[in-house]
Design a protein around this motif. Structure first.
Motif, PDB file in Angstrom:
ATOM      1  N   ILE A 163      47.099   9.000  47.329  1.00 42.58           N
ATOM      2  CA  ILE A 163      47.109   8.023  48.258  1.00 42.58           C
ATOM      3  C   ILE A 163      48.677   7.055  47.564  1.00 42.58           C
ATOM      4  O   ILE A 163      48.384   6.611  46.362  1.00 42.58           O
ATOM      5  CB  ILE A 163      45.988   7.301  48.442  1.00 42.58           C
ATOM      6  CG1 ILE A 163      44.883   8.322  49.028  1.00 42.58           C
ATOM      7  CG2 ILE A 163      46.270   5.869  49.169  1.00 42.58           C
ATOM      8  CD1 ILE A 163      43.337   7.412  48.930  1.00 42.58           C
ATOM      9  N   GLY A 191      30.149   6.056  45.383  1.00 43.66           N
ATOM     10  CA  GLY A 191      30.578   4.887  46.180  1.00 43.66           C
ATOM     11  C   GLY A 191      29.245   3.997  46.568  1.00 43.66           C
ATOM     12  O   GLY A 191      29.107   2.713  46.359  1.00 43.66           O
ATOM     13  N   GLU A 212      26.069   4.106  45.527  1.00 37.23           N
ATOM     14  CA  GLU A 212      25.412   3.635  44.239  1.00 37.23           C
ATOM     15  C   GLU A 212      25.853   2.361  43.671  1.00 37.23           C
ATOM     16  O   GLU A 212      25.479   1.282  43.592  1.00 37.23           O
ATOM     17  CB  GLU A 212      25.112   4.645  43.393  1.00 37.23           C
ATOM     18  CG  GLU A 212      23.998   5.685  43.730  1.00 37.23           C
ATOM     19  CD  GLU A 212      23.716   6.705  42.868  1.00 37.23           C
ATOM     20  OE1 GLU A 212      22.970   7.635  43.360  1.00 37.23           O
ATOM     21  OE2 GLU A 212      23.896   6.534  41.708  1.00 37.23           O
ATOM     22  N   ALA A 227      36.157   7.943  55.181  1.00 42.83           N
ATOM     23  CA  ALA A 227      37.085   8.919  56.193  1.00 42.83           C
ATOM     24  C   ALA A 227      36.228   9.325  57.093  1.00 42.83           C
ATOM     25  O   ALA A 227      36.920   9.386  58.278  1.00 42.83           O
ATOM     26  CB  ALA A 227      37.613   9.892  55.377  1.00 42.83           C
ATOM     27  N   CYS A 235      37.644   5.838  58.845  1.00 39.09           N
ATOM     28  CA  CYS A 235      38.529   5.205  58.502  1.00 39.09           C
ATOM     29  C   CYS A 235      39.230   5.856  57.275  1.00 39.09           C
ATOM     30  O   CYS A 235      39.011   5.280  56.189  1.00 39.09           O
ATOM     31  CB  CYS A 235      38.080   3.661  58.329  1.00 39.09           C
ATOM     32  SG  CYS A 235      37.915   2.829  59.651  1.00 39.09           S
ATOM     33  N   VAL A 291      41.574   5.960  54.411  1.00 42.66           N
ATOM     34  CA  VAL A 291      42.477   5.117  53.418  1.00 42.66           C
ATOM     35  C   VAL A 291      43.882   5.861  53.373  1.00 42.66           C
ATOM     36  O   VAL A 291      43.955   6.937  52.923  1.00 42.66           O
ATOM     37  CB  VAL A 291      41.815   4.819  51.941  1.00 42.66           C
ATOM     38  CG1 VAL A 291      43.096   4.145  50.984  1.00 42.66           C
ATOM     39  CG2 VAL A 291      40.647   4.018  52.244  1.00 42.66           C
ATOM     40  N   SER A 328      36.130   6.452  44.664  1.00 47.81           N
ATOM     41  CA  SER A 328      35.132   7.117  44.634  1.00 47.81           C
ATOM     42  C   SER A 328      35.120   8.286  45.788  1.00 47.81           C
ATOM     43  O   SER A 328      34.366   8.448  46.703  1.00 47.81           O
ATOM     44  CB  SER A 328      33.682   6.675  44.646  1.00 47.81           C
ATOM     45  OG  SER A 328      33.841   5.688  45.541  1.00 47.81           O
ATOM     46  N   VAL A 371      19.188  13.300  44.651  1.00 47.06           N
ATOM     47  CA  VAL A 371      18.733  11.994  44.857  1.00 47.06           C
ATOM     48  C   VAL A 371      20.009  11.051  45.220  1.00 47.06           C
ATOM     49  O   VAL A 371      20.738  11.072  44.367  1.00 47.06           O
ATOM     50  CB  VAL A 371      17.796  11.344  43.784  1.00 47.06           C
ATOM     51  CG1 VAL A 371      17.497  10.115  43.898  1.00 47.06           C
ATOM     52  CG2 VAL A 371      16.642  12.388  43.440  1.00 47.06           C
TER      53      VAL A 371
HETATM   54  P1  NAI Z   1      31.471  12.690  47.114  1.00 48.33           P
HETATM   55  O1  NAI Z   1      32.022  13.837  47.521  1.00 48.33           O
HETATM   56  O2  NAI Z   1      30.118  12.618  47.216  1.00 48.33           O
HETATM   57  O3  NAI Z   1      31.769  11.422  48.240  1.00 48.33           O
HETATM   58  C1  NAI Z   1      33.365  11.212  48.561  1.00 48.33           C
HETATM   59  C2  NAI Z   1      33.551  10.518  49.706  1.00 48.33           C
HETATM   60  O4  NAI Z   1      34.950  10.028  49.656  1.00 48.33           O
HETATM   61  C3  NAI Z   1      33.345  11.419  51.002  1.00 48.33           C
HETATM   62  O5  NAI Z   1      32.358  11.075  51.923  1.00 48.33           O
HETATM   63  C4  NAI Z   1      34.781  11.690  51.680  1.00 48.33           C
HETATM   64  O6  NAI Z   1      34.753  11.930  52.989  1.00 48.33           O
HETATM   65  C5  NAI Z   1      35.472  10.317  51.174  1.00 48.33           C
HETATM   66  N1  NAI Z   1      36.853  10.361  51.080  1.00 48.33           N
HETATM   67  C6  NAI Z   1      37.841  11.183  50.695  1.00 48.33           C
HETATM   68  N2  NAI Z   1      39.101  10.765  50.856  1.00 48.33           N
HETATM   69  C7  NAI Z   1      39.060   9.818  51.420  1.00 48.33           C
HETATM   70  C8  NAI Z   1      39.853   8.634  51.852  1.00 48.33           C
HETATM   71  N3  NAI Z   1      41.366   8.773  51.681  1.00 48.33           N
HETATM   72  N4  NAI Z   1      39.752   7.425  52.542  1.00 48.33           N
HETATM   73  C9  NAI Z   1      38.324   7.232  52.653  1.00 48.33           C
HETATM   74  N5  NAI Z   1      37.264   8.061  52.580  1.00 48.33           N
HETATM   75  C10 NAI Z   1      37.632   9.355  51.748  1.00 48.33           C
HETATM   76  O7  NAI Z   1      31.964  12.065  45.727  1.00 48.33           O
HETATM   77  P2  NAI Z   1      31.567  10.959  44.648  1.00 48.33           P
HETATM   78  O8  NAI Z   1      30.990   9.939  45.325  1.00 48.33           O
HETATM   79  O9  NAI Z   1      32.959  10.597  44.179  1.00 48.33           O
HETATM   80  O10 NAI Z   1      30.514  11.753  43.786  1.00 48.33           O
HETATM   81  C11 NAI Z   1      31.217  12.779  43.108  1.00 48.33           C
HETATM   82  C12 NAI Z   1      30.181  13.857  42.536  1.00 48.33           C
HETATM   83  O11 NAI Z   1      29.414  13.036  41.481  1.00 48.33           O
HETATM   84  C13 NAI Z   1      29.194  14.209  43.411  1.00 48.33           C
HETATM   85  O12 NAI Z   1      29.384  15.505  43.720  1.00 48.33           O
HETATM   86  C14 NAI Z   1      27.839  14.299  42.893  1.00 48.33           C
HETATM   87  O13 NAI Z   1      27.424  15.476  42.517  1.00 48.33           O
HETATM   88  C15 NAI Z   1      27.911  13.461  41.556  1.00 48.33           C
HETATM   89  N6  NAI Z   1      26.956  12.174  41.450  1.00 48.33           N
HETATM   90  C16 NAI Z   1      25.642  12.417  41.669  1.00 48.33           C
HETATM   91  C17 NAI Z   1      24.974  11.269  41.846  1.00 48.33           C
HETATM   92  C18 NAI Z   1      23.515  11.308  42.114  1.00 48.33           C
HETATM   93  O14 NAI Z   1      23.126  12.732  42.283  1.00 48.33           O
HETATM   94  N7  NAI Z   1      22.643  10.376  42.485  1.00 48.33           N
HETATM   95  C19 NAI Z   1      25.429  10.005  41.603  1.00 48.33           C
HETATM   96  C20 NAI Z   1      26.660  10.001  41.391  1.00 48.33           C
HETATM   97  C21 NAI Z   1      27.481  11.124  41.100  1.00 48.33           C
END
Ligand code: NAI
Length: 454
Positions: free
Chosen positions: A150, A187, A189, A206, A236, A238, A265, A344
């Motif tokens: 980006i 994002g 949490e 997005a 939306c 970014v 995130s 979870v």
């Molecule tokens: P994620 O894949 O869960 O979410 C990323 C989000 O960013 C998606 O919804 C996507 O559509 C959005 N996105 C991508 N590009 C974008 C843009 N340019 N503008 C706006 N939105 C955009 O990834 P996240 O949250 O970074 O987590 C990564 C990993 O960490 C997960 O796969 C998960 O397994 C692990 N994790 C697990 C947790 C749990 O089990 N409670 C807690 C934290 C992380």
């Protein structure tokens, strides 16, 4: 040069459990970790976030408890103290891992490990000045934050205006406004923490909905719970970061949101760069190490567990994969059942899932029934959440009378998913499950109520 039966590279949940189990199985093990034992989970992921979220929950309870007959006079939230406590919790758990390694006689090397090929003696790994040679090799190098191309993001990360969850977890001053790019697990949490304790948070996602595959009705409940402290910009993407804001697209229009800080995130990716995989010819697919159900790579004797194989980036998946890898080494057949791994989302209310949804089961050609019940059916839930909107969905195979999946939103969902996962994993018939006695009153009785709808 030092010889071992097993070299493990990476000291997160996958790596340290692998080392521990292999040592218990009689192998001589060296664990090579460049930073801290515990990896992302203990140092900058699961445990720190849960520590913060617990403080946020206490604060919310203390400030939103009038209906419960509890009126706080002056409740103060001390974010710096929360961060300090988080540091103590992390330290204690990291020390616990170190003690477990010591107790199991695992040699721990605090250096970055790099594979340097293979000789007749075994796999060679360089760490600092030393060379280690092992009969087997486990790669458990984890994952790193994905940084999308980006415009302006690199500069924003360099200036500290944009951060990843790692830096945010150490930030001692609460920002007044925070923009969160990506409404996925990380994002949400982080957004829930900051929104609960006074920061105005905007989640920019997005896709048309938050939380990836989570049930859309559950997503709406979460969005509703935080509607006063959080804005959600859905559909939306970014497009750019400026010196003091985030530019996103909404209905084809360019919009800019000014904020004090930005969290990036948008996903994580396997961390394998510079590991020397090419020296052994280990197969990768878009950066992830390719493994089978026994965690074996294409090179005999080399295994990959945890986030680096890109299968399911969850600490508890890594634990199970570590056990399976070690059992394979010891000649004990075992495999990971990826369709029975609970997930979870630690928002308030919590969301927890295991197994199939009605839609995914039907796509497999199964004849299923989905039982949906409000959590209010459980007396304890009402006692604690009069206005709660929690619910459960139990997915049952009507041909075999087995529970295929369970999906919940509500208090304790993170804990209640375990008995549900046991039902799915053990494949006990519903008639047998109905004979289980659930403690009363407990929120878990909702599972029993759902079973008796059949
Ligand atoms: P994620 O894949 O869960 O979410 C990323 C989000 O960013 C998606 O919804 C996507 O559509 C959005 N996105 C991508 N590009 C974008 C843009 N340019 N503008 C706006 N939105 C955009 O990834 P996240 O949250 O970074 O987590 C990564 C990993 O960490 C997960 O796969 C998960 O397994 C692990 N994790 C697990 C947790 C749990 O089990 N409670 C807690 C934290 C992380």
């Amino acid at each position: 040069m030092e010889r071992f039966d097993l070299i493990v590279i990476g000291g997160g949940p996958g790596g340290y459990l692998c080392a521990e189990r292999a040592a218990q199985g009689g192998l001589r093990v060296v664990l090579i970790e460049g930073k801290h034992l515990g990896g992302t989970c203990l140092n900058e992921g699961c445990i720190p976030t849960k520590t913060l979220l617990y403080s946020a929950k206490l604060y919310r309870h203390a400030t939103e408890s009038e209906d419960f007959g509890v009126i706080g006079e002056k409740v103060v939230f001390d974010h710096a103290k929360v961060i300090q406590r988080k540091g103590r919790v992390v330290k204690s758990l990291v020390n616990g891992v170190a003690s477990a390694m010591k107790a199991n006689k695992v040699t721990v090397v605090t250096e970055n490990g790099r594979i340097a090929g293979r000789t007749a003696e075994g796999f060679r790994v360089l760490a600092g000045e030393q060379e280690y040679v092992g009969d087997r090799l486990v790669l458990a190098t984890g994952s790193e934050t994905a940084i999308p191309p980006i415009p302006g993001l690199k500069e924003a990360l360099a200036s500290g205006f944009a951060v990843t969850n790692r830096e945010l977890l150490d930030c001692e001053k609460l920002p007044e406004t925070l923009a969160v790019i990506g409404g996925g697990v990380i994002g949400l949490e982080m957004a829930c923490y900051f929104a609960s304790v006074g920061t105005h948070v905007t989640v920019i996602e997005a896709l048309p909905k938050i939380a990836g595959p989570v049930d859309p009705e559950m997503c709406r409940i979460i969005m509703d719970a935080y509607k006063d402290a959080m804005d959600f910009k859905l559909s939306c993407p970014v497009k750019e970061l400026t010196a003091d804001g985030v530019v996103y697209e909404q209905d084809g229009q360019r919009q800019e949101l000014k904020c004090d800080m930005v969290l990036v995130s948008v996903g994580r990716k396997p961390f394998t760069a510079g590991l020397g995989l090419e020296t052994l010819g280990v197969e990768t697919d878009r950066g992830a190490i390719v493994t089978d159900r026994h965690m074996c790579t294409n090179v005999a004797g080399v295994y990959a567990v945890g986030d680096c194989n890109g299968k399911a980036m969850l600490a508890h998946t890594a634990y199970r994969e570590a056990e399976v890898a070690v059992r394979h080494m010891l000649g004990q057949p075992d495999e990971v059942r990826y369709n029975v791994i609970p997930t979870v989302l630690y928002t308030e209310p919590e969301v927890a899932d295991v197994g199939e949804t009605k839609e995914s089961a039907e796509a497999l050609g199964l004849h299923v029934k989905e039982i949906k019940l409000p959590m209010n059916y459980a007396g304890r839930y009402q006692a604690e959440n009069e206005k709660g909107k929690g619910f459960i969905k139990l997915v049952v195979d009507m041909d075999t009378h087995r529970v295929l999946g369970c999906h919940m939103i509500g208090s304790y969902a993170s804990e209640l998913i375990l008995p549900a996962a046991m039902m799915v994993d053990t494949e006990l018939p519903v008639e047998r499950l109905k004979k289980m006695v659930f403690p009363h009153p407990s929120v878990g009785e909702i599972i029993r109520e759902a079973l008796f709808q059949l």
